[in-house]
Design a protein around this motif. Structure first.
Motif, PDB file in Angstrom:
ATOM      1  N   LEU A  59       0.980  -1.213   0.035  1.00 46.92           N
ATOM      2  CA  LEU A  59       0.128  -0.047  -0.074  1.00 46.92           C
ATOM      3  C   LEU A  59       0.832   1.277   0.000  1.00 46.92           C
ATOM      4  O   LEU A  59       2.085   1.291   0.295  1.00 46.92           O
ATOM      5  N   PRO A  60       0.283   2.415  -0.440  1.00 48.47           N
ATOM      6  CA  PRO A  60       1.205   3.609  -0.323  1.00 48.47           C
ATOM      7  C   PRO A  60       1.107   3.692   1.394  1.00 48.47           C
ATOM      8  O   PRO A  60       0.268   3.260   2.147  1.00 48.47           O
ATOM      9  N   GLY A  61       2.328   4.326   1.865  1.00 47.65           N
ATOM     10  CA  GLY A  61       2.378   4.309   3.263  1.00 47.65           C
ATOM     11  C   GLY A  61       1.169   5.251   3.826  1.00 47.65           C
ATOM     12  O   GLY A  61       0.827   6.320   3.092  1.00 47.65           O
ATOM     13  N   LEU A  62       0.429   4.875   4.846  1.00 45.20           N
ATOM     14  CA  LEU A  62      -0.933   5.276   4.986  1.00 45.20           C
ATOM     15  C   LEU A  62      -0.575   6.797   5.984  1.00 45.20           C
ATOM     16  O   LEU A  62       0.523   7.045   6.207  1.00 45.20           O
ATOM     17  N   ILE A  63      -1.674   7.603   5.862  1.00 43.24           N
ATOM     18  CA  ILE A  63      -1.573   9.110   6.536  1.00 43.24           C
ATOM     19  C   ILE A  63      -2.476   9.305   7.294  1.00 43.24           C
ATOM     20  O   ILE A  63      -3.642   9.237   7.016  1.00 43.24           O
ATOM     21  N   ASN A  64      -2.166   9.575   8.480  1.00 43.14           N
ATOM     22  CA  ASN A  64      -3.067   9.804   9.923  1.00 43.14           C
ATOM     23  C   ASN A  64      -3.226  11.386   9.663  1.00 43.14           C
ATOM     24  O   ASN A  64      -2.268  12.165   9.820  1.00 43.14           O
ATOM     25  N   THR A  65      -4.502  11.739   9.803  1.00 44.81           N
ATOM     26  CA  THR A  65      -4.761  13.148   9.621  1.00 44.81           C
ATOM     27  C   THR A  65      -5.292  13.954  11.062  1.00 44.81           C
ATOM     28  O   THR A  65      -5.456  15.258  10.924  1.00 44.81           O
ATOM     29  N   HIS A  66      -5.311  12.906  11.854  1.00 50.37           N
ATOM     30  CA  HIS A  66      -5.733  13.895  13.089  1.00 50.37           C
ATOM     31  C   HIS A  66      -5.483  12.889  14.212  1.00 50.37           C
ATOM     32  O   HIS A  66      -5.606  11.742  14.407  1.00 50.37           O
ATOM     33  N   HIS A  67      -4.777  13.372  15.389  1.00 54.02           N
ATOM     34  CA  HIS A  67      -4.123  12.782  16.579  1.00 54.02           C
ATOM     35  C   HIS A  67      -3.790  13.869  17.637  1.00 54.02           C
ATOM     36  O   HIS A  67      -3.804  14.993  17.440  1.00 54.02           O
ATOM     37  N   HIS A  68      -3.827  13.332  18.798  1.00 56.25           N
ATOM     38  CA  HIS A  68      -3.370  14.075  19.963  1.00 56.25           C
ATOM     39  C   HIS A  68      -2.327  13.145  20.739  1.00 56.25           C
ATOM     40  O   HIS A  68      -2.743  12.288  21.392  1.00 56.25           O
TER      41      HIS A  68
END
Ligand code: ZN
Length: 451
Positions: A59-68
């Motif tokens: 897969l393309p490296g996954l991208i997380n768009t929200h975290h704390h």
């Protein structure tokens, strides 16, 4: 000296997040994808190295768009296990106010390590806590990101509306507007990389309508426009938030967003659940992105994001695991599974496919972060790859490898490549003593709760 070329050869399955046939694999050179090979094709010239991917789903490296990230220290804390957002926040704020640079560094490393092992190569963090002694929170996070070799969008969050002024957070957790803006400007100057291959980027991220003033929202939008960085905040997560906006501003959430100059393509929003059809049309026309956070929305019983209506209107959709006090796992591939199932409840099984959801976790998320160099596999894109093996018990008897990742519940990548460098090999993060990290982080989490 010629660059080393590596052929990721003949994967078991490959998801490119576009229509390209890549059954023959990828050739990586200088950290980017140099060739995409169709079935049976060979590289155009010899490669110094070959990685046989016959057992891997790529897969393309996954991208997380929200975290704390800091919230990894307050996972599954009994007092908030059964609370919805507002009381959950009010119980946690005083604990979080005790955060120190050492604890934040450990929390950041744990969150990033967990994400990396779950197939994530780029992570956004929304950090809005800067109590006394932790003024350099983002600087602390930059160091950890560099150590792990991941990419990150570190957002300079803020809280400026304390309880005394009608906001939700206690007074000791809020900062003055001038301090927030000066630090925002400093961080962008010090760390924000531009262009293809950027490792660290900075965005501005006032926390939520109920924890910041309208002035800081407006000033952040102006500064982001001037310095050309992105804007991020929480919006339309709960009906309590909607009531707060109506009472305090006399506006619904999207009207509020518009009134402070945020309704545009520079902005991506966490959650985006409670919108009416007119608001969805306005968000889509503006190109404002939505980070769908299914696990958090289920845990706090906040609601279900109307992803397909938003996407049809023109709003890019990405995925986020959200903070570890409301998920409480930082696992991107499991979050994609959660999105698949939650969205099927809303739209039915035919419309929500594994490919659609993996597209949100990669190409869609890249759009939210304003990046066109990551999130898909094509010539010229960064060589950020997540490779999963299907050799565990849970996959036995599965047929379609790509569907199996989500339906059988893959939770750990076997290999991760970021910018052409292997960062995870055989399920282990290169150069990280994971046992030591867990021991230190556990200790820090106990101390934080004990006060
Ligand atoms: Zn959040």
């Amino acid at each position: 000296m010629a660059a080393t070329r590596i052929w990721i050869k003949n994967p078991l399955a490959i998801f490119t997040a576009n229509q390209l046939d890549a059954a023959g694999g990828l050739v990586i050179e200088n950290g980017v994808i140099a060739e995409v090979l169709g079935a049976g094709q060979q590289p155009s010239r010899p490669c110094e190295r070959t990685f046989d991917a016959r057992e891997h789903v790529v897969l393309p490296g996954l991208i997380n768009t929200h975290h704390h990230f800091y919230q990894t220290l307050t996972r599954a804390w009994a007092p908030v296990v059964n609370q919805p957002l507002f009381p959950w926040l009010k119980t946690l704020y005083p604990v979080w106010a005790r955060l120190t640079p050492e604890k934040l560094a450990l929390a950041t490393k744990v969150a990033l390590a967990e994400l990396l092992l779950s197939g994530c190569s780029t992570a956004a963090d929304h950090h809005y806590l800067f109590p006394g002694g932790l003024e350099n929170a983002i600087d602390v996070q930059v160091e950890v990101v560099r150590e792990l070799g991941m990419r990150a969008m570190l957002t300079r969050g803020s809280m400026s509306l304390g309880e005394a002024d009608g906001g939700l957070p206690p007074q000791q957790t809020v900062q003055q507007g001038e301090v927030i803006l000066a630090d925002s400007q400093r961080l962008i100057g010090a760390y924000h990389e531009r262009g293809a291959g950027a490792q660290i980027q900075i965005a501005l991220a006032p926390c939520s309508p109920f924890s910041v003033t309208q002035e800081i929202m407006r000033a952040s939008a102006e500064l982001a426009g001037k310095l050309d960085v992105r804007l991020h905040t929480h919006l339309a997560e709960t009906l309590d938030e909607e009531d707060f906006c109506l009472q305090r501003f006399g506006l619904r959430t999207v009207d509020y967003l518009d009134s402070v100059g945020w309704l545009g393509p520079r902005t991506w929003l966490a959650h985006g659940i409670h919108f009416n059809p007119d608001e969805i049309a306005r968000l889509g026309a503006a190109g404002t992105g939505i980070s769908h956070c299914p696990s958090s929305n289920m845990r706090l019983a906040s609601g279900i994001c109307p992803t397909l209506e938003l996407a049809a209107a023109g709003a890019p959709i990405g995925l986020g695991v959200d903070g570890s006090a409301s998920n409480d796992a930082s696992n991107m591939i499991l979050e994609a599974r959660q999105a698949l199932y939650l969205q099927r409840l809303r739209y039915g099984a035919e419309k929500i496919t594994p490919e659609l959801v993996l597209g949100w976790a990669s190409q869609g998320s890249a759009q939210l972060l304003g990046r066109s160099d990551i999130g898909e596999l094509a010539i010229g894109k960064q060589a950020d790859l997540a490779l999963f093996k299907l050799d565990e018990l849970r996959f036995s008897g599965s047929h379609d490898p790509l569907s199996a990742l989500l339906l059988c519940g893959a939770d750990r990548a076997d290999r991760m490549m970021i910018g052409g460098t292997w960062r995870v090999i055989d399920g282990q993060i290169e150069g990280l003593d994971l046992a030591q990290l867990i021991a230190d982080h556990r200790q820090a989490a106990k101390q934080l709760i004990a006060g």
